[in-house]
Design a protein around this motif. Structure first.
Motif, short mmCIF file in Angstrom:
data_model
loop_
_atom_site.label_atom_id
_atom_site.label_comp_id
_atom_site.label_asym_id
_atom_site.label_seq_id
_atom_site.Cartn_x
_atom_site.Cartn_y
_atom_site.Cartn_z
N LYS A 1 0.64 -1.48 -0.20
CA LYS A 1 -0.42 0.24 -0.04
C LYS A 1 0.38 1.30 0.31
O LYS A 1 0.49 2.48 -0.50
N GLN A 2 2.13 1.21 0.73
CA GLN A 2 2.92 2.32 1.25
C GLN A 2 3.40 2.67 -0.53
O GLN A 2 3.72 3.76 -1.19
N ARG A 3 3.90 1.40 -0.89
CA ARG A 3 4.50 1.50 -2.69
C ARG A 3 3.65 2.28 -4.01
O ARG A 3 3.69 2.96 -4.13
N LEU A 4 2.36 1.89 -3.65
CA LEU A 4 1.44 1.53 -4.66
C LEU A 4 1.02 3.32 -4.73
O LEU A 4 0.66 4.27 -4.97
N CYS A 5 1.12 4.35 -3.08
CA CYS A 5 0.14 5.57 -2.16
C CYS A 5 1.78 6.64 -3.40
O CYS A 5 2.17 7.47 -3.84
N LEU A 6 3.01 5.61 -3.21
CA LEU A 6 4.57 6.79 -3.42
C LEU A 6 4.54 6.68 -4.76
O LEU A 6 4.79 7.69 -5.91
#
Length: 226
Positions: free
Chosen positions: A132-137
């Motif tokens: 999720k963190q990578r998708l937001c980035l």
């Protein structure tokens, strides 16, 4: 680039002067020191009680909020994932800022940049915290802003993935002549950008890469009244 003058907010921040003028800046300091509050003020998510914040020569309090947030994009500490597919989540930032949708190739490139091995059609329902963190980035980089404000961009990531993402994020910012301001508790990131650190404690700037300039500017500009 930002210039902060006589900034006060409740009992959280009290900053007389701060210039943020490097392509990549790290803000460090203990929890509760006011780091996130300052970051949120840079794109008007919080409004100061006193003082001014200048962005590229413009007082942000007088700028149209939507226009500012097209230029200055923030990613908070907790990943925000919307229902739907990976593609839906990549496009939604552009939709909210009333910009044209991204191409398929641009979305795939953004996923590769953060090493998220997912199809655009995949559901986001079963993504891990790190995914999720990578998708937001990937979403915020796809928005092609002038400045990125990131609160703990490598949170929830292992050391190897953290190294990969920060290296790619740095290349993206430097290669496209953008600006990155990020809060971090990561020793790895702090060491990598050791000449670009601003340290905040108890709402005050204790150390900054422009601290020498701070002393000169405050004396000349404010007549030694500080």
């Amino acid at each position: 680039m930002f210039e902060v003058n006589y900034l006060k907010f409740k009992n959280i921040l009290d900053i007389k002067f701060l210039g943020i003028n490097k392509p990549i800046t790290c803000i460090v300091g203990p929890s509760g020191s006011g780091k996130t509050t300052l970051l949120r003020m840079l794109n008007k998510l919080n409004v100061p009680d006193n003082g001014t914040i200048i962005y590229n020569g413009n007082d942000i309090s007088k700028m149209d909020t939507l226009k500012l947030r097209r230029q200055v994009v923030m990613l908070g500490q907790t990943p925000v994932i919307y229902s739907g597919s990976v593609e839906d989540n990549l496009q939604i930032g552009l939709y909210f800022s009333k910009r044209l949708p991204a191409s398929i190739s641009a979305m795939k490139e953004s996923l590769e940049r953060v090493e998220l091995n997912k199809s655009l059609s995949d559901s986001c329902g079963k993504l891990s915290g790190g995914e999720k963190q990578r998708l937001c980035l990937a979403r915020v980089m796809l928005m092609d802003a002038e400045t990125y404000l990131l609160d703990e961009p490598s949170a929830a990531l292992d050391k190897e993935t953290e190294q990969f993402i920060i290296d790619n994020l740095s290349r993206f910012v430097l290669g496209n002549h953008k600006q990155l301001v990020m809060i971090t508790h990561s020793e790895l990131i702090a060491e990598k950008f050791s000449d670009s650190i601003i340290r905040i404690e108890n709402g005050k700037v204790m150390e900054a890469y422009n601290m020498e300039k701070y002393e000169i500017v405050t004396e000349e500009r404010y007549g030694g009244i500080l």
